[in-house]
Design a protein around this motif. Structure first.
Motif, short mmCIF file in Angstrom:
data_model
loop_
_atom_site.label_atom_id
_atom_site.label_comp_id
_atom_site.label_asym_id
_atom_site.label_seq_id
_atom_site.Cartn_x
_atom_site.Cartn_y
_atom_site.Cartn_z
N LEU A 1 42.38 44.63 42.17
CA LEU A 1 42.80 45.96 41.84
C LEU A 1 41.86 46.40 40.35
O LEU A 1 41.57 47.55 39.64
N ALA A 2 41.87 44.85 39.22
CA ALA A 2 41.04 45.40 37.82
C ALA A 2 40.11 45.84 37.76
O ALA A 2 39.84 45.77 39.27
N PRO A 3 39.74 47.12 36.97
CA PRO A 3 38.91 47.97 37.27
C PRO A 3 37.28 46.71 37.37
O PRO A 3 35.71 47.62 37.73
N GLU A 4 37.36 45.24 36.10
CA GLU A 4 36.11 44.94 36.28
C GLU A 4 36.15 43.63 37.32
O GLU A 4 35.37 42.72 37.10
N GLY B 1 40.65 33.83 26.59
CA GLY B 1 40.68 34.72 25.53
C GLY B 1 39.57 35.19 26.41
O GLY B 1 38.57 35.38 27.26
N PRO B 2 38.72 36.37 25.38
CA PRO B 2 37.53 37.05 25.77
C PRO B 2 36.42 36.10 26.65
O PRO B 2 36.06 36.49 27.94
N GLN B 3 36.45 34.76 26.32
CA GLN B 3 35.17 34.13 26.90
C GLN B 3 35.57 32.70 28.33
O GLN B 3 34.76 32.27 29.00
N GLY B 4 37.26 33.51 28.65
CA GLY B 4 37.30 32.89 30.09
C GLY B 4 38.00 33.61 31.29
O GLY B 4 37.59 34.43 31.05
N THR B 5 37.72 32.88 31.88
CA THR B 5 37.73 33.62 32.96
C THR B 5 38.79 33.60 33.94
O THR B 5 39.67 32.04 34.42
N LEU B 6 39.32 33.78 35.10
CA LEU B 6 40.57 34.26 35.94
C LEU B 6 40.37 34.37 37.10
O LEU B 6 39.89 35.00 37.27
N VAL B 7 41.11 32.98 37.83
CA VAL B 7 40.13 33.54 39.50
C VAL B 7 42.37 33.50 39.86
O VAL B 7 42.99 32.65 39.82
N VAL B 8 42.11 33.69 41.37
CA VAL B 8 43.07 34.27 42.14
C VAL B 8 42.63 34.26 43.24
O VAL B 8 41.65 34.74 44.02
N PRO B 9 43.04 33.12 44.05
CA PRO B 9 43.01 33.95 45.44
C PRO B 9 43.42 34.58 46.66
O PRO B 9 43.99 35.36 46.27
N SER B 10 42.31 35.84 47.44
CA SER B 10 42.89 36.99 47.56
C SER B 10 43.05 37.17 49.07
O SER B 10 41.83 37.49 49.38
N PHE B 11 43.30 36.15 49.70
CA PHE B 11 42.92 35.80 51.39
C PHE B 11 43.38 37.04 51.71
O PHE B 11 43.94 37.44 51.64
N THR B 12 43.03 37.07 53.16
CA THR B 12 43.46 38.61 53.98
C THR B 12 43.61 38.04 56.00
O THR B 12 42.51 37.50 56.20
N ALA C 1 39.06 36.54 44.19
CA ALA C 1 38.94 37.67 43.12
C ALA C 1 39.30 37.06 41.43
O ALA C 1 40.34 35.44 41.18
N ALA C 2 38.56 37.74 40.59
CA ALA C 2 38.38 36.82 39.60
C ALA C 2 38.18 38.08 38.30
O ALA C 2 36.69 39.41 39.24
N VAL C 3 38.79 38.05 36.71
CA VAL C 3 38.05 38.71 36.10
C VAL C 3 37.91 37.64 34.93
O VAL C 3 37.81 36.73 34.39
N GLY C 4 36.66 38.04 34.38
CA GLY C 4 35.97 37.74 32.93
C GLY C 4 34.95 37.15 32.99
O GLY C 4 34.00 37.60 34.11
N PRO C 5 33.73 36.73 32.00
CA PRO C 5 32.75 36.51 32.50
C PRO C 5 31.82 35.24 33.29
O PRO C 5 30.57 36.08 33.45
#
Length: 270
Positions: free
Chosen positions: A117-120, A54-65, A132-136
């Motif tokens: 790579l998501a714009p936000e 939903g719009p108030q949720g936040t998705l997080v992923v590891p972006s290890f290098t 990396a994460a997207v969401g509020p």
């Protein structure tokens, strides 16, 4: 443990599977994913995950290098059997970490790079173990990732613990569960070691060495198996998302169990 029923075709089906599995709307979700196992497009999966949160949720992923470090298992496997000259050439060609442009390692999977790579999207600044994460809540969760703290109290994992995040293993096993690393930092007299990687301060390129807790995921599969077997509350939920077998569980419960397990299996075994 609760099974997940299938749903009609399309993106709605995947979002419904995620909802049925127990992904909390408005919550925070850390995802480790294998798109090959899921049989789904990474962009479509990212959309389904965000829709389920939903719009108030936040998705997080590891972006290890790990590709920018000469102390990582990735590098050591690449140089095994090479002569000194070939090793030096490989090391000299290693690209420095840049938070904005360095892709997540292919070993992190296509979903991780799609989210990055998501714009936000927001990304933490650790040169080897960024998230990396997207969401509020993305900026708050990923802020202040200290560069000499891979996955400890000054990393996003500790903020995810405080936020009572969920962990989704989507087509992957407990061996990939990065949350268990937070427990390593909570052990008494946790072993430490030196790490080294290439960074790009002010657009330049230089090697940087720092000391941090010695990370070891070699027993995470066994740890996760015991965590699942010890679960009597139904905290660990199993089902399918796309074609992938999945597990969903509270990050806090996993870290708390792992801390005690590692004391028993590592600290007392020293």
């Amino acid at each position: 443990m609760r099974a997940v029923t299938q749903h009609p075709d399309g993106g709605d089906r995947v979002a419904a599977q995620l909802h049925g599995l127990g992904v909390e709307r408005g919550g925070v979700l850390l995802v480790h994913a294998s798109m090959r196992s899921a049989g789904e497009d990474a962009e479509a999966m990212a959309h389904a995950l965000r829709r389920s949160l939903g719009p108030q949720g936040t998705l997080v992923v590891p972006s290890f290098t790990p590709e920018n470090s000469d102390t990582s298992p990735f590098y050591l496997s690449r140089v095994r059997g090479l002569g000194a000259e070939a090793r030096a050439a490989l090391r000299a060609a290693m690209p420095p970490f840049d938070r904005a442009t360095t892709p997540a390692s292919p070993s992190m999977g296509r979903l991780a790079e799609t989210v990055r790579l998501a714009p936000e999207a927001v990304r933490s600044g650790h040169p080897q173990t960024s998230f990396a994460a997207v969401g509020p809540a993305a900026a708050t969760l990923l802020a202040r990732h200290r560069p000499d703290c891979h996955l400890g109290e000054d990393s996003p994992l500790a903020r995810l613990y405080e936020a009572d995040a969920q962990v989704l293993l989507l087509g992957t096993g407990f061996a990939t569960c990065s949350a268990f690393h937070l427990a390593e930092y909570r052990l008494p007299a946790a072993p430490r070691r030196l790490y080294r990687c290439v960074i790009a301060p002010d657009g330049g390129r230089r090697w940087w060495e720092y000391e941090d807790v010695e990370l070891d995921d070699s027993d995470f599969a066994a740890l996760g198996g015991d965590f699942e077997r010890a679960d009597v509350t139904g905290a660990v939920r199993r089902g399918r998302v796309g074609a992938a077998p999945c597990r969903l569980f509270p990050l806090r419960a996993a870290v708390d169990f792992a801390t005690g397990w590692l004391v028993e299996h590592r600290v007392r075994a020293r």
